[in-house]
Design a protein around this motif. Structure first.
Motif, PDB file in Angstrom:
ATOM      1  N   PHE A   1      35.571  -6.582  15.488  1.00 37.74           N
ATOM      2  CA  PHE A   1      36.242  -5.458  15.244  1.00 37.74           C
ATOM      3  C   PHE A   1      36.892  -4.729  16.654  1.00 37.74           C
ATOM      4  CE2 PHE A   1      31.734  -4.767  16.630  1.00 37.74           C
ATOM      5  CZ  PHE A   1      31.911  -3.877  17.275  1.00 37.74           C
ATOM      6  N   LEU A   2      38.056  -3.874  16.202  1.00 39.34           N
ATOM      7  CA  LEU A   2      38.475  -3.164  17.473  1.00 39.34           C
ATOM      8  C   LEU A   2      37.707  -1.976  17.527  1.00 39.34           C
ATOM      9  CD1 LEU A   2      42.381  -3.686  16.515  1.00 39.34           C
ATOM     10  CD2 LEU A   2      41.138  -4.955  18.216  1.00 39.34           C
ATOM     11  N   THR A   3      37.872  -1.446  18.704  1.00 40.08           N
ATOM     12  CA  THR A   3      37.202  -0.288  19.122  1.00 40.08           C
ATOM     13  C   THR A   3      37.939   1.130  19.307  1.00 40.08           C
ATOM     14  OG1 THR A   3      37.052  -0.948  21.318  1.00 40.08           O
ATOM     15  CG2 THR A   3      35.139  -1.596  19.831  1.00 40.08           C
ATOM     16  N   GLY A   4      39.134   1.228  19.152  1.00 42.16           N
ATOM     17  CA  GLY A   4      40.266   2.002  19.347  1.00 42.16           C
ATOM     18  C   GLY A   4      40.323   3.089  18.186  1.00 42.16           C
ATOM     19  N   LYS A   5      41.173   3.776  18.048  1.00 43.39           N
ATOM     20  CA  LYS A   5      41.577   4.575  16.857  1.00 43.39           C
ATOM     21  C   LYS A   5      41.487   3.882  15.605  1.00 43.39           C
ATOM     22  CE  LYS A   5      43.828   8.865  15.649  1.00 43.39           C
ATOM     23  NZ  LYS A   5      44.851   9.735  16.025  1.00 43.39           N
ATOM     24  N   PHE A   6      42.369   2.815  15.731  1.00 42.23           N
ATOM     25  CA  PHE A   6      42.644   1.890  14.657  1.00 42.23           C
ATOM     26  C   PHE A   6      41.492   1.010  14.390  1.00 42.23           C
ATOM     27  CE2 PHE A   6      44.822  -2.344  12.951  1.00 42.23           C
ATOM     28  CZ  PHE A   6      44.683  -1.824  11.645  1.00 42.23           C
ATOM     29  N   ARG A   7      40.491   1.022  13.537  1.00 40.45           N
ATOM     30  CA  ARG A   7      39.343   0.071  13.449  1.00 40.45           C
ATOM     31  C   ARG A   7      39.747  -0.661  12.627  1.00 40.45           C
ATOM     32  NH1 ARG A   7      35.936   2.364  17.541  1.00 40.45           N
ATOM     33  NH2 ARG A   7      34.217   1.552  16.277  1.00 40.45           N
ATOM     34  N   GLY A   8      40.286  -1.685  13.124  1.00 36.53           N
ATOM     35  CA  GLY A   8      40.772  -3.189  12.315  1.00 36.53           C
ATOM     36  C   GLY A   8      40.137  -4.307  13.117  1.00 36.53           C
ATOM     37  N   GLN A   9      40.349  -5.414  12.687  1.00 37.88           N
ATOM     38  CA  GLN A   9      39.930  -6.643  13.170  1.00 37.88           C
ATOM     39  C   GLN A   9      40.946  -7.500  13.800  1.00 37.88           C
ATOM     40  OE1 GLN A   9      36.611  -7.810  12.256  1.00 37.88           O
ATOM     41  NE2 GLN A   9      36.274  -6.045  11.392  1.00 37.88           N
ATOM     42  N   LEU A  10      40.318  -7.987  15.004  1.00 37.99           N
ATOM     43  CA  LEU A  10      41.077  -8.899  15.850  1.00 37.99           C
ATOM     44  C   LEU A  10      40.636 -10.345  15.552  1.00 37.99           C
ATOM     45  CD1 LEU A  10      43.074  -9.212  18.253  1.00 37.99           C
ATOM     46  CD2 LEU A  10      41.162  -9.047  19.627  1.00 37.99           C
ATOM     47  N   CYS A  11      41.585 -11.161  15.088  1.00 32.71           N
ATOM     48  CA  CYS A  11      41.309 -12.572  14.633  1.00 32.71           C
ATOM     49  C   CYS A  11      41.950 -13.288  15.837  1.00 32.71           C
ATOM     50  CB  CYS A  11      42.204 -12.712  13.294  1.00 32.71           C
ATOM     51  SG  CYS A  11      41.746 -11.921  12.173  1.00 32.71           S
ATOM     52  N   VAL A  12      40.971 -14.171  16.081  1.00 37.54           N
ATOM     53  CA  VAL A  12      41.093 -15.387  17.342  1.00 37.54           C
ATOM     54  C   VAL A  12      40.894 -16.617  16.826  1.00 37.54           C
ATOM     55  CG1 VAL A  12      40.371 -15.869  19.559  1.00 37.54           C
ATOM     56  CG2 VAL A  12      40.078 -13.406  18.858  1.00 37.54           C
ATOM     57  N   ALA A  13      41.692 -17.593  17.177  1.00 33.40           N
ATOM     58  CA  ALA A  13      41.706 -18.995  17.124  1.00 33.40           C
ATOM     59  C   ALA A  13      41.917 -19.606  18.504  1.00 33.40           C
ATOM     60  CB  ALA A  13      43.084 -19.469  15.933  1.00 33.40           C
ATOM     61  N   CYS A  14      40.760 -20.259  18.781  1.00 38.65           N
ATOM     62  CA  CYS A  14      40.626 -20.934  19.941  1.00 38.65           C
ATOM     63  C   CYS A  14      39.910 -22.195  20.158  1.00 38.65           C
ATOM     64  CB  CYS A  14      39.759 -20.231  21.066  1.00 38.65           C
ATOM     65  SG  CYS A  14      37.801 -19.864  20.339  1.00 38.65           S
ATOM     66  N   ALA A  15      40.402 -23.076  20.952  1.00 42.02           N
ATOM     67  CA  ALA A  15      39.972 -24.474  21.026  1.00 42.02           C
ATOM     68  C   ALA A  15      39.296 -24.581  22.367  1.00 42.02           C
ATOM     69  CB  ALA A  15      41.252 -25.292  21.062  1.00 42.02           C
TER      70      ALA A  15
END
Length: 773
Positions: free
Chosen positions: A207-221
């Protein structure tokens, strides 16, 4: 601040004057303030302080110069006077800029503490919060414009790294084009993943912690050094099936669908739906770390500590089924829970790598969206540059730490090797289970399957390899761990970008408005709750005993603590208070009130002129009402209360004072004719003249306040009336307000008392006359 001091503009002068006042512990009032003049005087001018200041702008209409400051301060300090009005939100903004720039996530409470330590003043929380908002706007730009700046960021990325993916999805709400979702993947990361990394992806969101409380998706290897390798990022408003499918489709456009691709996710339904919909041919496994976090909330025990992780690390089906059977024998319902809710768990790939990626981006999650994407690009640039330098210093064929680890494992192997053909042998461990395994050097296989899954020779293969004098261990390690693959993963360069104020303007043709914010039920949080396996607390919400420090009980019921400590606590705090049961409210007006009065012994005599018969209870019961009968005075002729108590049921109507009735209009002939007056009804008290506590004489049909009533009976009557008034407080909704009727009853009581006094005087006069005669 002296006469002749110059300042670049009026805003800077005002801030300097406020800082001067805070530093010298005084307050001032403004007499005149505009673009060209500024006059102020001390707030203690009424007490005799003559300090004042006068400043004007110079010929350039910008520079401000102090013209007059004739007197110094002669007043006392105002630092401890409470509210310091010179510490405005503009002053706070100027003082906290450096702190906010250093840590954008710093809280207003922390800034309030720092201001007090630095300037020895206490600024109220709201000013600090607003000042922090001004500082963030001046440092990082307006939040509303940050979404529109994403198109400028996209243009800069396309110029510096052609082939990168910056996809901005938007929709129209209420006639305004608003931000919806974002996908960001740089070309060097995509090429490095396909050339130098194993085809394995861990996908999750935070989750994002700024004013916009959206979701940050991450794809990592992970690279061959087992370091995290971020590939793509996405921003969505919530974890839904539609959003995850959109992210997976953009990811497929970036990396394609190479054979052997494997995904690792948590057990969330939307992300699993996105993988299975867009990548149906890919291998999909559930992250073991998330699985254990969920499983431990419902099932615990040593059997799971011994076999759950071991089953995930098993290389073949035999070992996996062995651990599974051990857990199923101990708790079958737990294994059924795994089958029903964690269908992607099993023998195969299980990883926890993307938990480190969440920690990697944690400090940037509170930024504006354009600053967040630029910060992630900068982090990737730093990481790629650092690891490229490491790759240049590497020598040999296989990574050095892999070779050194295999050399250590090759020592002290108590394993028997029996060769069958060139490159094929039977290997059996002399200790332990004594199982026999088949090793094939040409095909790089071992029947334990550890070599095939990891790409690194197992201990059985190491025993066979070291049995040859000229055989090198590094020749039998998979090329995924080679120095060449590591260099290929970081060979592309991520170029630097200027500050966002110098980004090229975008011609996308519209203004991208921010998304509509959703209000959360709870307060905003910057940190997620940690589970017991992460060092968090598993007893959230439970009471801690102050004696034994355990959870789930109070100190007065503690069984593990020292009895002397419990006794000391009891002496200090006293016995625990018991909860009082709340009385149930009356359902209707006909509800009965149970009153207890002193009981009177039974007798057969009954008053002859009694207007009302009173009921007598034969058997006292807590829940049942009393049976009917006759109440009489005591055989001894006394009204003293006995030791027994008699419950009496009184209807609620007896406890409620009657409302005064309006006189009826009878025989109304004309408009102005007066109604015929009825005889005034005497306002009476509740009908309590026939209670067992009263004597026979008191039960006669007379007024309760008549002179014929004895003094003792009057006292008992007043006592019963007061008891009734106390009981009526339990039904406050049905109790009428004290109004005119109460006042009239009070006046009538006074009149009755005066009548009684007059009657007594008449009796005394008659007795005097009789004695005289």
């Amino acid at each position: 601040m002296t006469v002749g001091s110059k300042y670049p503009n009026m805003i800077v002068f005002r801030l300097a004057l406020a800082s001067h006042a805070v530093r010298n512990e005084f307050q001032y009032d403004i007499e005149k303030s505009d673009t060209g003049r500024y006059r102020a005087y001390c707030s203690k001018r009424i007490d005799g302080c003559k300090w004042r200041i006068h400043a004007l702008t110079m010929r350039d209409s910008l520079t401000v110069k102090v013209k007059r400051k004739p007197y110094d301060h002669s007043c006392e300090s105002t630092r401890r006077s409470g509210n310091v009005k010179q510490c405005s939100q503009s002053w706070v903004c100027e003082k906290v800029k450096d702190w906010v720039m250093e840590n954008p996530r710093v809280t207003a409470t922390e800034l309030q503490r720092r201001l007090k330590d630095e300037y020895k003043v206490t600024v109220e929380y709201k000013r600090v919060y607003r000042g922090k908002g001004l500082a963030q706007t001046q440092l990082f730009g307006d939040w509303r414009e940050s979404f529109n700046n994403l198109y400028r960021f996209k243009k800069e990325i396309d110029k510096s790294c052609p082939g990168s993916h910056v996809i901005i999805d938007h929709h129209t709400i209420g006639g305004k084009i608003r931000f919806n979702m974002l996908f960001f993947a740089m070309k060097p990361c995509i090429d490095g993943f396909l050339k130098g990394c194993r085809l394995y992806l861990a996908v999750d969101s935070t989750f994002l912690t700024g004013k916009f409380r959206g979701q940050l998706c991450v794809a990592c290897a992970v690279d061959c050094h087992n370091w995290i390798y971020p590939i793509a990022f996405g921003v969505i408003d919530a974890e839904t099936n539609e959003n995850w499918i959109w992210f997976m489709e953009r990811l497929k456009d970036a990396i394609g669908s190479p054979p052997g691709l494997t995904f690792s996710t948590d057990c969330g339904g939307p992300v699993m739906e996105g993988v299975s919909t867009v990548f149906p041919e890919a291998e999909h496994r559930e992250c073991m770390w998330h699985l254990v976090q969920t499983f431990k909330k419902r099932h615990n025990g040593k059997v799971f500590d011994d076999h759950l992780w071991a089953s995930a690390y098993s290389w073949n089906s035999y070992v996996f089924e062995k651990h599974w059977a051990a857990m199923a024998a101990a708790k079958p319902e737990a294994m059924q829970f795994l089958k029903d809710n964690h269908k992607k768990f099993g023998q195969g790939v299980n990883s926890t790598q993307y938990a480190n990626c969440n920690h990697w981006v944690k400090a940037e999650k509170g930024r504006h969206l354009d600053d967040l994407m630029d910060a992630l690009r900068q982090k990737l640039m730093i990481k790629w540059n650092h690891r490229r330098k490491i790759a240049r210093q590497m020598e040999g064929k296989i990574l050095k730490h892999i070779v050194n680890d295999l050399i250590k494992k090759s020592h002290n192997l108590d394993i028997e090797v029996v060769s069958s053909l060139d490159g094929i042998a039977e290997v059996r461990a002399k200790e332990g289970s004594g199982f026999r395994f088949v090793v094939n050097l040409d095909e790089r296989t071992c029947s334990c399957r550890a070599w095939q899954v990891s790409g690194i020779p197992s201990k059985h293969a190491l025993a066979f390899i070291t049995s040859f004098s000229r055989e090198k261990i590094e020749d039998h390690v998979d090329m995924y761990y080679s120095v060449e693959k590591f260099r290929a993963a970081y060979e592309r360069t991520i170029l630097a970008l200027p500050d966002k104020s110098m980004w090229s303007k975008s011609d996308h043709g519209f203004f991208l408005h921010p998304p509509l914010l959703k209000s959360a039920a709870d307060r905003k949080r910057n940190n997620r709750f940690k589970g017991p396996l992460e060092g968090g607390s598993s007893v959230k919400g439970k009471h801690q005993c102050p004696i034994c420090k355990k959870y789930g009980h109070h100190w007065y019921t503690c069984k593990d603590g020292d009895p002397s400590d419990i006794a000391a606590m009891l002496a200090d705090r006293g016995p625990p208070k018991k909860k009082q049961k709340k009385s149930a409210p009356a359902a209707t007006k006909q509800a009965l009130f149970l009153m207890v009065f002193p009981a009177i012994p039974n007798s057969t005599s009954t008053p002859s002129g009694a207007g009302n018969k009173v009921k007598k209870s034969k058997k006292a019961n807590k829940t049942s009402t009393a049976s009917t009968g006759s109440s009489v005075r005591s055989t001894a002729g006394s009204n003293q209360p006995s030791s027994e108590l008699l419950p009496i049921d009184l209807p609620l109507s007896m406890l409620m004072p009657k409302q005064p009735q309006q006189p009826e209009q009878v025989g109304v002939k004309g408009k102005n004719s007066k109604p015929r007056k009825k005889k005034e009804e005497v306002a009476h008290k509740p009908d309590v003249t026939c209670t067992p506590a009263m004597s026979t004489r008191s039960k006669l049909p007379t007024s309760p306040d008549s002179p014929a009533m004895g003094t003792r009976s009057k006292r008992k009557l007043n006592l019963m009336i007061s008891c009734m008034e106390i009981n009526t407080k339990d039904v406050t909704r049905m109790k009428p307000r004290v109004g005119q009727a109460g006042k009239e009853a009070s006046l009538e009581n006074r009149a009755a008392k005066s009548t009684e006094e007059a009657s007594l005087k008449n009796r005394a006069a008659k007795s005097t006359e009789l004695n005289g005669s």
